[in-house]
Design a protein around this motif. Structure first.
Motif, PDB file in Angstrom:
ATOM      1  N   SER A   1      49.199  93.021 -38.180  1.00 15.32           N
ATOM      2  CA  SER A   1      49.966  92.939 -39.432  1.00 15.32           C
ATOM      3  C   SER A   1      51.013  91.845 -39.395  1.00 15.32           C
ATOM      4  N   SER A   2      51.624  91.624 -38.242  1.00 12.65           N
ATOM      5  CA  SER A   2      52.701  90.641 -38.125  1.00 12.65           C
ATOM      6  C   SER A   2      52.143  89.227 -38.057  1.00 12.65           C
ATOM      7  N   SER A   3      52.659  88.326 -38.882  1.00 12.25           N
ATOM      8  CA  SER A   3      52.209  86.935 -38.856  1.00 12.25           C
ATOM      9  C   SER A   3      52.585  86.271 -37.535  1.00 12.25           C
ATOM     10  N   TRP A   4      53.726  86.686 -36.957  1.00 14.72           N
ATOM     11  CA  TRP A   4      54.142  86.132 -35.665  1.00 14.72           C
ATOM     12  C   TRP A   4      53.151  86.546 -34.574  1.00 14.72           C
ATOM     13  N   ASP A   5      52.772  87.827 -34.565  1.00 17.37           N
ATOM     14  CA  ASP A   5      51.800  88.303 -33.587  1.00 17.37           C
ATOM     15  C   ASP A   5      50.478  87.569 -33.739  1.00 17.37           C
ATOM     16  N   GLN A   6      50.054  87.346 -34.977  1.00 21.66           N
ATOM     17  CA  GLN A   6      48.798  86.637 -35.223  1.00 21.66           C
ATOM     18  C   GLN A   6      48.859  85.218 -34.674  1.00 21.66           C
ATOM     19  N   LYS A   7      49.965  84.543 -34.928  1.00 20.45           N
ATOM     20  CA  LYS A   7      50.119  83.157 -34.481  1.00 20.45           C
ATOM     21  C   LYS A   7      50.059  83.053 -32.963  1.00 20.45           C
ATOM     22  N   ILE A   8      50.807  83.906 -32.273  1.00 20.77           N
ATOM     23  CA  ILE A   8      50.827  83.874 -30.812  1.00 20.77           C
ATOM     24  C   ILE A   8      49.464  84.260 -30.252  1.00 20.77           C
ATOM     25  N   ALA A   9      48.838  85.275 -30.854  1.00 18.30           N
ATOM     26  CA  ALA A   9      47.521  85.721 -30.382  1.00 18.30           C
ATOM     27  C   ALA A   9      46.496  84.597 -30.478  1.00 18.30           C
ATOM     28  N   ILE A  10      46.487  83.872 -31.595  1.00 17.38           N
ATOM     29  CA  ILE A  10      45.521  82.791 -31.785  1.00 17.38           C
ATOM     30  C   ILE A  10      45.741  81.684 -30.759  1.00 17.38           C
ATOM     31  N   LYS A  11      47.001  81.335 -30.490  1.00 17.29           N
ATOM     32  CA  LYS A  11      47.308  80.314 -29.484  1.00 17.29           C
ATOM     33  C   LYS A  11      46.793  80.738 -28.112  1.00 17.29           C
ATOM     34  N   ARG A  12      46.977  82.008 -27.786  1.00  9.05           N
ATOM     35  CA  ARG A  12      46.537  82.499 -26.471  1.00  9.05           C
ATOM     36  C   ARG A  12      45.018  82.593 -26.387  1.00  9.05           C
TER      37      ARG A  12
ATOM     38  N   THR B   1      39.539  85.221 -41.956  1.00  7.17           N
ATOM     39  CA  THR B   1      40.923  84.859 -41.634  1.00  7.17           C
ATOM     40  C   THR B   1      41.029  84.359 -40.208  1.00  7.17           C
ATOM     41  N   LEU B   2      40.353  85.041 -39.291  1.00  7.24           N
ATOM     42  CA  LEU B   2      40.386  84.646 -37.885  1.00  7.24           C
ATOM     43  C   LEU B   2      39.820  83.246 -37.697  1.00  7.24           C
ATOM     44  N   VAL B   3      38.696  82.966 -38.342  1.00  7.20           N
ATOM     45  CA  VAL B   3      38.080  81.640 -38.222  1.00  7.20           C
ATOM     46  C   VAL B   3      39.033  80.558 -38.706  1.00  7.20           C
ATOM     47  N   GLU B   4      39.694  80.776 -39.830  1.00  2.00           N
ATOM     48  CA  GLU B   4      40.637  79.776 -40.358  1.00  2.00           C
ATOM     49  C   GLU B   4      41.816  79.575 -39.415  1.00  2.00           C
ATOM     50  N   PHE B   5      42.326  80.655 -38.865  1.00  2.00           N
ATOM     51  CA  PHE B   5      43.418  80.547 -37.887  1.00  2.00           C
ATOM     52  C   PHE B   5      42.982  79.727 -36.678  1.00  2.00           C
ATOM     53  N   LEU B   6      41.789  80.000 -36.188  1.00  2.00           N
ATOM     54  CA  LEU B   6      41.285  79.284 -35.021  1.00  2.00           C
ATOM     55  C   LEU B   6      41.110  77.797 -35.311  1.00  2.00           C
ATOM     56  N   LYS B   7      40.534  77.480 -36.456  1.00  2.00           N
ATOM     57  CA  LYS B   7      40.366  76.077 -36.847  1.00  2.00           C
ATOM     58  C   LYS B   7      41.709  75.344 -36.858  1.00  2.00           C
ATOM     59  N   LYS B   8      42.670  75.969 -37.490  1.00  2.00           N
ATOM     60  CA  LYS B   8      43.990  75.346 -37.643  1.00  2.00           C
ATOM     61  C   LYS B   8      44.622  75.052 -36.289  1.00  2.00           C
ATOM     62  N   HIS B   9      44.568  76.020 -35.387  1.00  2.00           N
ATOM     63  CA  HIS B   9      45.265  75.844 -34.112  1.00  2.00           C
ATOM     64  C   HIS B   9      44.464  75.025 -33.108  1.00  2.00           C
ATOM     65  N   ILE B  10      43.139  74.948 -33.268  1.00  2.00           N
ATOM     66  CA  ILE B  10      42.359  74.023 -32.449  1.00  2.00           C
ATOM     67  C   ILE B  10      42.765  72.592 -32.784  1.00  2.00           C
ATOM     68  N   LYS B  11      42.887  72.310 -34.063  1.00  2.00           N
ATOM     69  CA  LYS B  11      43.323  70.967 -34.496  1.00  2.00           C
ATOM     70  C   LYS B  11      44.726  70.663 -34.004  1.00  2.00           C
ATOM     71  N   LYS B  12      45.577  71.678 -34.052  1.00  2.00           N
ATOM     72  CA  LYS B  12      46.954  71.477 -33.606  1.00  2.00           C
ATOM     73  C   LYS B  12      47.019  71.214 -32.104  1.00  2.00           C
ATOM     74  N   SER B  13      46.140  71.874 -31.342  1.00  2.00           N
ATOM     75  CA  SER B  13      46.150  71.713 -29.886  1.00  2.00           C
ATOM     76  C   SER B  13      45.453  70.442 -29.423  1.00  2.00           C
ATOM     77  N   PHE B  14      44.335  70.100 -30.063  1.00  2.00           N
ATOM     78  CA  PHE B  14      43.499  69.011 -29.569  1.00  2.00           C
ATOM     79  C   PHE B  14      43.339  67.853 -30.548  1.00  2.00           C
ATOM     80  N   GLY B  15      43.921  67.978 -31.756  1.00  2.00           N
ATOM     81  CA  GLY B  15      43.861  66.900 -32.734  1.00  2.00           C
ATOM     82  C   GLY B  15      42.529  66.802 -33.439  1.00  2.00           C
ATOM     83  N   ASP B  16      42.423  65.805 -34.333  1.00  2.00           N
ATOM     84  CA  ASP B  16      41.175  65.595 -35.072  1.00  2.00           C
ATOM     85  C   ASP B  16      40.092  64.972 -34.195  1.00  2.00           C
TER      86      ASP B  16
END
Length: 486
Positions: free
Chosen positions: A227-238, A267-282
């Motif tokens: 439910s928490s957006s913060w938890d979701q963000k940290i979970a996706i990064k990990r 939702t999970l797929v979109e989160f993963l896409k976003k943070h993969i780009k953030k971690s490794f770039g385009d």
């Protein structure tokens, strides 16, 4: 230096002679070798960085995090606890054995063979060596030929920094491994795949040699809808780190696939896409932040996984391959066929299938229907689900709300169960894995009971039966007439 071919009986004899001399049992020798490992890591850091870059394309920060830093930490931990580990441990002795005292005395096993893997060539070589020498053993190490530069650096540096009469390195391929397995060791630790694990175990059985096998497997991550957006963000990064951020997914305890609720999957797929780009770039290949595939053979294997019928159609992100540079883009697949190879064999690469379920609780049965993994990861704050996962699944370890980090904790054992391996090491568990806990009992002559000895008669039978009901002290009092049998 390391040897590429030859007869290793001479090396084994020297190691055994050194062990039999008693030198490796001395605390001063054990400490000097642990300090040698720390010096090796510090003084040859740049050589290790270059070797890992050459063989695996690892960024030097990743290399320090996963191999140099963790190994140095383990060596320092062993130094700080060595006296305690080496000490004998008193054990309670029942009054039936009065007067006596008992203790457990750890003793080294002898000459041990360590066959390490290529994905963490320094960490998976030096980590078990720390335990073996802390326990007082002589060691023969065979690094993986799949990471040849790292193997060469290990052979050279161990020769110069450690006692070469007690710790040796031999280099080479499968033929060298086969020759080594024909020899008699007192312990074998192997890290790698189950096929070779079976060969190692079969060879060890001929000499009744104990074996520790670290074999990996398909490690699932159960991802609940938080439910928490913060938890979701940290979970996706990990999750991204647990899949792509260590050796491009070529990790035995890395996340192999995700189980999640069907309604949460988009939702999970979109989160993963976003943070993969953030971690490794385009352009992940040009980012220098993700390792390469180790060789063409493994590249082709991963390529074949994607080319199976109906698998390619499940790709929702990534999928680009560059064979010349042995690079595969972080790739997400949504609901590939469950009977496809990508879902039946360990992936060991940057391909992440997501399997959707109607209810997150269904993940438990999904996991139970497959071979026991080396690790299970649960990303959930639902305590009821956590408890069910702990109680109703079996794995080498289970970690909630993070991934891989359990490997770096010295106070917890690392090892598998069932098809993911057996035996455990790290910290004190490494010391114990390479030790025998010898039971020592010392009795006095103050009291002895004749009913233990022949010739037999019915009176002695009654006394033996009483001995099972009472402890020896009570029997003494009965014998002296100071206590009734009633």
């Amino acid at each position: 230096m390391g040897e590429v071919v030859g007869d290793f009986e001479g090396d084994l004899k020297e190691l055994r002679d050194t062990f039999n001399s008693g030198k490796t049992r001395e605390a001063s020798w054990r400490r000097s070798q642990l300090h040698g490992i720390i010096s090796l890591l510090k003084e040859r850091e740049s050589d290790i960085f270059k070797a890992l870059k050459q063989d695996l394309g690892k960024h030097h920060v990743e290399a320090y995090r996963d191999e140099i830093g963790t190994v140095a930490k383990s060596a320092n931990y062993a130094l700080g606890n060595l006296n305690k580990w080496m000490g004998s441990k008193r054990v309670k002795v029942p009054l039936a054995a009065f007067p006596s005292r008992g203790k457990l005395v750890p003793e080294p096993l002898g000459v041990v063979l360590i066959i390490s893997s290529w994905n963490f060539p320094f960490g998976l070589s030096l980590e078990p060596i720390i335990g073996a020498i802390a326990a007082g053993n002589a060691v023969l190490l065979k690094p993986s030929e799949i990471a040849p530069t790292c193997s060469s650096v290990l052979a050279e540096t161990i020769y110069y920094y450690l006692d070469n009469s007690a710790i040796k390195v031999v280099e080479g391929g499968s033929s060298v491994g086969e020759k080594l397995l024909r020899l008699k060791f007192d312990k074998i630790l192997y890290t790698g795949g189950p096929r070779v694990g079976q060969i190692v175990m079969a060879a060890a059985a001929k000499n009744l040699t104990p074996v520790t096998l670290e074999l990996g497997g398909k490690c699932p991550a159960v991802v609940d809808c938080m439910s928490s957006s913060w938890d979701q963000k940290i979970a996706i990064k990990r999750i991204i780190w647990g899949k792509f951020g260590a050796c491009a997914g070529q990790v035995c305890i890395g996340i192999d696939y995700i189980l999640t609720q069907k309604k949460f999957a988009p939702t999970l797929v979109e989160f993963l896409k976003k943070h993969i780009k953030k971690s490794f770039g385009d352009n992940p290949m040009g980012s220098n932040n993700i390792a390469k595939i180790v060789n063409k053979k493994h590249f082709s294997r991963l390529k074949d996984l994607l080319n199976e019928p109906n698998v390619k159609n499940s790709i929702v992100y990534g999928g680009s391959l560059n064979e010349e540079n042995l690079f595969i883009e972080p790739t997400i697949l949504l609901d590939p066929p469950l009977d496809a190879t990508i879902m039946t064999e360990e992936i060991f690469g940057p391909l992440l299938p997501i399997i959707t379920l109607e209810a997150i609780e269904d993940s438990i049965q999904f996991i139970r229907s497959r071979p026991k993994p080396l690790a299970i990861y649960g990303f959930t704050n639902n305590e009821k689900l956590q408890k069910r996962m702990m109680c109703e699944t079996s794995s080498g370890s289970i970690t909630f709300n993070d991934a891989i980090i359990q490997y770096a904790i010295d106070t917890m054992p690392f090892g598998g169960v069932g098809g993911s391996g057996f035996g455990r090491y790290h910290g004190k568990y490494s010391f114990e894995d390479f030790s025998h806990q010898k039971a020592v009992l010392v009795r006095g002559y103050l009291i002895d009971f004749g009913f233990r000895y022949p010739p037999w008669n019915d009176k002695k039978l009654q006394l033996l039966k009483s001995g099972l009901r009472y402890n020896y002290l009570t029997l003494v009092l009965i014998k002296l007439g100071l206590k009734s049998k009633a």
